[in-house]
Design an enzyme around this catalytic site. Structure first.
Site, PDB file in Angstrom:
ATOM      1  N   ASP A 263       8.951 -25.182  25.990  1.00  0.00           N
ATOM      2  CA  ASP A 263       9.231 -24.350  24.846  1.00  0.00           C
ATOM      3  C   ASP A 263       8.455 -23.298  24.784  1.00  0.00           C
ATOM      4  O   ASP A 263       7.209 -23.204  25.259  1.00  0.00           O
ATOM      5  CB  ASP A 263       8.632 -25.469  23.518  1.00  0.00           C
ATOM      6  CG  ASP A 263       9.207 -25.066  22.395  1.00  0.00           C
ATOM      7  OD1 ASP A 263       9.790 -24.202  21.928  1.00  0.00           O
ATOM      8  OD2 ASP A 263       8.519 -25.564  21.172  1.00  0.00           O
TER       9      ASP A 263
ATOM     10  N   HIS B 184      13.735 -16.431  27.790  1.00  0.00           N
ATOM     11  CA  HIS B 184      14.537 -17.591  28.503  1.00  0.00           C
ATOM     12  C   HIS B 184      14.723 -17.437  30.076  1.00  0.00           C
ATOM     13  O   HIS B 184      14.338 -18.095  30.806  1.00  0.00           O
ATOM     14  CB  HIS B 184      15.851 -17.708  27.794  1.00  0.00           C
ATOM     15  CG  HIS B 184      15.886 -18.140  26.503  1.00  0.00           C
ATOM     16  ND1 HIS B 184      15.134 -19.117  26.037  1.00  0.00           N
ATOM     17  CD2 HIS B 184      16.652 -17.705  25.223  1.00  0.00           C
ATOM     18  CE1 HIS B 184      15.348 -19.315  24.580  1.00  0.00           C
ATOM     19  NE2 HIS B 184      16.180 -18.509  24.320  1.00  0.00           N
TER      20      HIS B 184
ATOM     21  N   LEU C 102      12.716 -35.065  45.359  1.00  0.00           N
ATOM     22  CA  LEU C 102      12.214 -35.071  44.083  1.00  0.00           C
ATOM     23  C   LEU C 102      13.751 -35.243  43.328  1.00  0.00           C
ATOM     24  O   LEU C 102      14.819 -34.821  43.589  1.00  0.00           O
ATOM     25  CB  LEU C 102      11.577 -33.826  43.566  1.00  0.00           C
ATOM     26  CG  LEU C 102      11.430 -33.557  42.258  1.00  0.00           C
ATOM     27  CD1 LEU C 102      10.507 -34.427  41.656  1.00  0.00           C
ATOM     28  CD2 LEU C 102      11.388 -31.941  41.714  1.00  0.00           C
TER      29      LEU C 102
END
Ligand code: IPE
Ligand code: IPE
Ligand code: MG
Length: 246
Positions: free
Chosen positions: A24, A41, A135
């Site tokens: 955020d 972004h 991962l």
């Protein structure tokens, strides 16, 4: 390599197996620079790379990133278009590197509800990284936790009707099996950037006993060092799960 924080993480021992992040603060990062939200972004993509590489270095097994919520459809159409374009770009440009790094990508949420180009790019990324074993990267896209819980209830109801499932046999394990996150253990650590102390409809079921860490750092400024700092904080916590201290 050569990060003192990372060395400390390793010395301390147990690393959270599953880390989830609410990414955020992109808009505020851009606004502080007098730039359009979109640029925040775009910068945030670099932080995604940082988080992934940091997770691999620290030995985290599963990294779940909240990338786009159900509620984010309420944003201006221009911003949504920009986010979807970035998602397509990310999936195409990062695919080869993620594959090389041994990252296995998964998507949770109503991925089919994304614009077709974005849904396709995500499906391609998932497919191309299938063999990754270092991962697991779980991308929450068009995701909302209440919707996920309702969906699980609906799927169980269908099983009662169509498969003769006994309602009395519905326990927590049966419910968990119908959540998007069924393949993975619950997050051990949740990080939220930009200083907001709320969950914003993220993994409501799964976070029941997760350790929470809020940092004021805005997502585009987030680096692997911030991840290590969060893990160090986690390592100092005492997880009780309702019991008394040992
Ligand atoms: C997070 O940054 C990205 C998404 C929710 C897609 P925001 O866009 O929410 O940034 P702020 O909270 O307005 O600063
Ligand atoms: C949560 O951030 C969603 C994502 C990070 C994708 P928001 O910025 O949408 O949440 P609110 O609106 O501040 O609660
Ligand atoms: Mg926000």
């Amino acid at each position: 390599m050569g990060s003192p924080l990372l060395e400390q993480v390793r010395r301390n021992g147990p690393v959270p197996r599953h880390v989830a992040i609410i990414m955020d603060g992109n808009g505020r990062w851009a606004r502080a620079r007098g730039r359009p939200r979109y640029e925040g972004h775009r910068e945030g993509m670099r932080s995604v790379r940082e988080a992934i590489e940091g997770a691999i270095e620290a030995g985290v097994e599963i990294l779940t990133l909240f990338a786009f919520s159900h509620e984010n459809w309420q944003r201006p159409a221009r911003e949504i278009r920009a986010l979807m374009n970035l998602l397509v770009r990310y999936a195409r440009e990062e695919g080869p590197e993620l594959e090389r790094q041994g990252v296995q990508v998964h998507a949770i949420g109503e991925v089919d509800g994304l614009p077709p180009a974005a849904a396709r790019a995500v499906a391609d990324l998932v497919e191309r990284t299938r063999a990754g074993a270092r991962l697991r990267l779980v991308l929450a896209l068009n995701y909302g936790a209440r919707g996920e819980i309702v969906r699980a209830a609906r799927r169980l109801a269908e099983r009662v009707r169509c498969e003769g499932l006994d309602p009395a046999a519905i326990d927590e394990a049966a419910f968990v099996a119908e959540l998007y996150t069924a393949p993975w253990p619950d997050p051990d650590l949740l990080i939220r950037t930009s200083g907001e102390h709320r969950l914003s409809n993220f993994l409501l079921w799964q976070l029941a006993y997760t350790e929470l860490y809020v940092t004021p750092v805005l997502w585009p400024d987030f680096t692997r060092e911030d991840l290590f700092q969060a893990i160090l904080d986690y390592q100092r916590r005492e997880r009780r799960f309702g019991r008394v201290p040992v």
